[in-house]
Write an enzyme that holds these catalytic residues in place. Sequence first.
Site, short mmCIF file in Angstrom:
data_model
loop_
_atom_site.label_atom_id
_atom_site.label_comp_id
_atom_site.label_asym_id
_atom_site.label_seq_id
_atom_site.Cartn_x
_atom_site.Cartn_y
_atom_site.Cartn_z
N CYS A 2 -0.32 -1.44 -10.06
CA CYS A 2 -0.89 -2.18 -11.19
C CYS A 2 0.24 -2.84 -11.98
CB CYS A 2 -1.65 -1.21 -12.09
SG CYS A 2 -2.91 -0.29 -11.23
N ARG A 27 1.46 -9.28 -7.24
CA ARG A 27 1.37 -7.89 -6.76
C ARG A 27 -0.01 -7.59 -6.19
NH1 ARG A 27 4.95 -4.55 -10.64
NH2 ARG A 27 3.58 -2.82 -10.24
N TRP A 77 -4.78 -2.55 -9.49
CA TRP A 77 -4.96 -2.44 -8.04
C TRP A 77 -5.62 -1.08 -7.86
CZ3 TRP A 77 -4.41 -5.20 -3.57
CH2 TRP A 77 -4.40 -4.49 -2.38
N ASN A 103 0.13 2.37 -14.77
CA ASN A 103 0.41 2.10 -13.35
C ASN A 103 0.84 3.42 -12.74
OD1 ASN A 103 1.02 0.95 -10.85
ND2 ASN A 103 3.15 0.58 -11.45
N GLY A 104 0.26 3.78 -11.59
CA GLY A 104 0.64 5.02 -10.92
C GLY A 104 -0.59 5.84 -10.59
N GLU A 484 3.44 -1.66 18.86
CA GLU A 484 3.68 -2.16 17.50
C GLU A 484 5.04 -2.85 17.42
OE1 GLU A 484 1.89 -2.74 15.14
OE2 GLU A 484 3.19 -2.97 13.40
N LYS A 488 5.42 -6.71 16.21
CA LYS A 488 6.31 -7.12 15.11
C LYS A 488 7.27 -8.20 15.58
CE LYS A 488 4.71 -5.96 12.03
NZ LYS A 488 3.49 -5.47 12.53
N GLU A 491 5.39 -11.62 16.42
CA GLU A 491 4.68 -12.34 15.34
C GLU A 491 5.64 -12.92 14.30
OE1 GLU A 491 1.89 -10.26 12.87
OE2 GLU A 491 3.03 -8.41 12.95
N HIS A 507 3.61 -0.30 38.48
CA HIS A 507 2.39 -0.89 39.05
C HIS A 507 2.36 -2.40 38.87
CE1 HIS A 507 0.90 3.13 39.73
NE2 HIS A 507 1.25 3.45 38.50
N LYS A 606 -2.86 -13.51 6.72
CA LYS A 606 -2.76 -12.08 6.38
C LYS A 606 -4.07 -11.36 6.68
CE LYS A 606 -1.03 -8.28 4.90
NZ LYS A 606 -0.15 -7.56 5.85
C1 AGP Z 1 -0.02 -7.03 11.91
O1 AGP Z 1 1.36 -7.22 11.59
C2 AGP Z 1 -0.77 -8.33 11.86
N1 AGP Z 1 -0.64 -8.96 10.61
C3 AGP Z 1 -2.23 -8.19 12.30
O2 AGP Z 1 -2.20 -7.76 13.65
C4 AGP Z 1 -3.09 -7.19 11.50
O3 AGP Z 1 -2.67 -5.87 11.72
C5 AGP Z 1 -4.55 -7.34 11.98
O4 AGP Z 1 -4.98 -8.64 11.71
C6 AGP Z 1 -5.50 -6.32 11.32
O5 AGP Z 1 -5.56 -6.56 9.95
P1 AGP Z 1 -6.35 -5.48 9.04
O6 AGP Z 1 -5.56 -4.21 9.09
O7 AGP Z 1 -6.37 -6.09 7.66
O8 AGP Z 1 -7.72 -5.32 9.61
#
Ligand code: AGP
Length: 611
Positions: A2, A27, A77, A103-104, A484, A488, A491, A507, A606
Amino acid sequence: MCGVIGATGAQDPLEIILEGLHRLEYRGYDSAGVALVEGDRLWRVREADGTRSVAALEVLARGAPAGSRTGIGHTRWATHGRPSPENAHPHFDCTGGLALVHNGIIENHAELSAGLVERGHTLASETDSEVLVHLLEEELDQGLVEAVRRCLPRLRGSFSVAVVHAGEPELIVGARRATPLVLGVADGEGLVASDIPALLGRTRRLFALADDEVAEVRPGEVRVTTVEGRVVEPTALTVEWDLEAAQKAGCDDFMSKEMGEQPKAVADTLLDRRKADGTLVLDELRLRVEELAAVDKVVIVACGSSYHAALVAKYALEHWTRLPTEVDIASEFRYRDPVLDGRTLAVGVSQSGETLDTLQALREAKRQGAKAMVVSNVVDSSMAREADGVLYTRAGPEIGVASTKCHLAQIVALELLALTLAQHRGTRGRPEVTELFERLSELPGKVAETLGRRKEVDQVADALAGARDFFFLGRHVGFPVALEGALKLKEISYLRAEGYPAGELKHGPIALIEPGTVVVAVATRNPLWEKMLSNVEEVRSRGATVVLVADDGDEETARRADHVLWVPPVEPLLSPVVNVVPLQLLAYRLARALGHDVDRPRNLAKTVTVE
Ligand code: AGP
């Protein structure tokens, strides 16, 4: 997280507060409010209009009383209690003469509010924060400063607060523990805020408050004392940052800042999850114990990094609860004609709680009669509203498109869920659940320790500059970590990277391995470590450059690597929370070296609210 702001001695405190709240909007927040001291009473407006709340406040504030010199404001938040005007700060005490912004997380809010209600207080919100303003109400006989001093020792958890009292119109009292609070002095003005960006527009004469210190903010001056009343000199802050840098806490970008916030994200997600008798309690889950005990199958649906967190959870759930657990990519799930019924627990994992593929998958599960719950970072998100139960990560807003702190918090939340199910099903006894929770509680420190090795990771990344093909390998819970790590890298650097179960290489994919191929393998001690080393030998013999994630001191593993990413050893099922960190740092360094915008990578959003 927050946002908190206060101003006293100002010609127009409302203008300072609204400007400061705008500067805190980055934020992320879901509601906002402001309170002004007007003569011997308080005036307040609050809005829960999502990310438009500050703008909505400005409209409402046109009705503010003229002549006020003191006020406080807040962007919320939500962590405890859904986003709503009633849950928005500032919170009033029963008399309406005290207003507080916070906040917290006040960890012992439940026991404190029970006592307040017993003593006749009426709590108007679902929040943890409100308990504090009622505690202060009971201690006002010697003024607000003394009241704050008396109440701080009774709080557990984290807080940064600002409080005003109609009976002391020029005074704002601030205090903090574990979350920051900044003080400021301008010409004739006293200022307080949860972080520097909120005040940069007014002054650079800023001071930091230390834990459990009490700040008395008056027009043109601040006075700081310890909780015992001893006067201390506040630490002056030298701020060279511009606003944008300040919003990133001095980091180059939000991704870097958010990677640094990972220890706190994990710690906050674990806060107040265990009762004094050792049993785990997931307050907001809303699913009754008997419903959980009746579950005979778990299905988890997610996308991207959330899917990788779900894959880790599969190992933990099946091992600790003996429940068959399926993990599906959400966009595939509802088209495979899944078999679910009333004893299936369907879990959606989504930091945003808005990803349409995951939301639709959850709807399909509910349509088939499954119990639907969601693990999300956003209180009252679409998924949280539609699910039967919810378990919140408490990572705070994640602004960088590449998920980091939410991913770690998701793994921790899912492992908490697995332990809670094991506890209810009796497949793990109290001693083992306690032991595993203790191991979970050590993760923030281990993540911080791993983040501290950033320079070593940078050196490895710099040695890989120019490489165009990456394989990430893992076995057992190392496999989701490999996925993962590959995600990372691809992307944010746009380099080609594939995550693979190491046992699968022979395989087919091993045909791709040649000199210059970089293979990053998760080779920490898990049940398949020896097989992992054999897979490493397979790629080494074909000329790959080998980077190994290895337990500290494990020279047996290290001697097989061209480069080692050292991590502190962790219980295998919890190890992804630590082992993914060097892979995040590796991807970050390679992407920055290529000059990419890691916060806003090309083609990505995002939150993906389309199919
Ligand atoms: C992860 O770094 C990506 N931004 C993307 O794969 C993300 O994890 C995916 O779109 C799922 O998003 P969510 O957790 O908001 O559902």
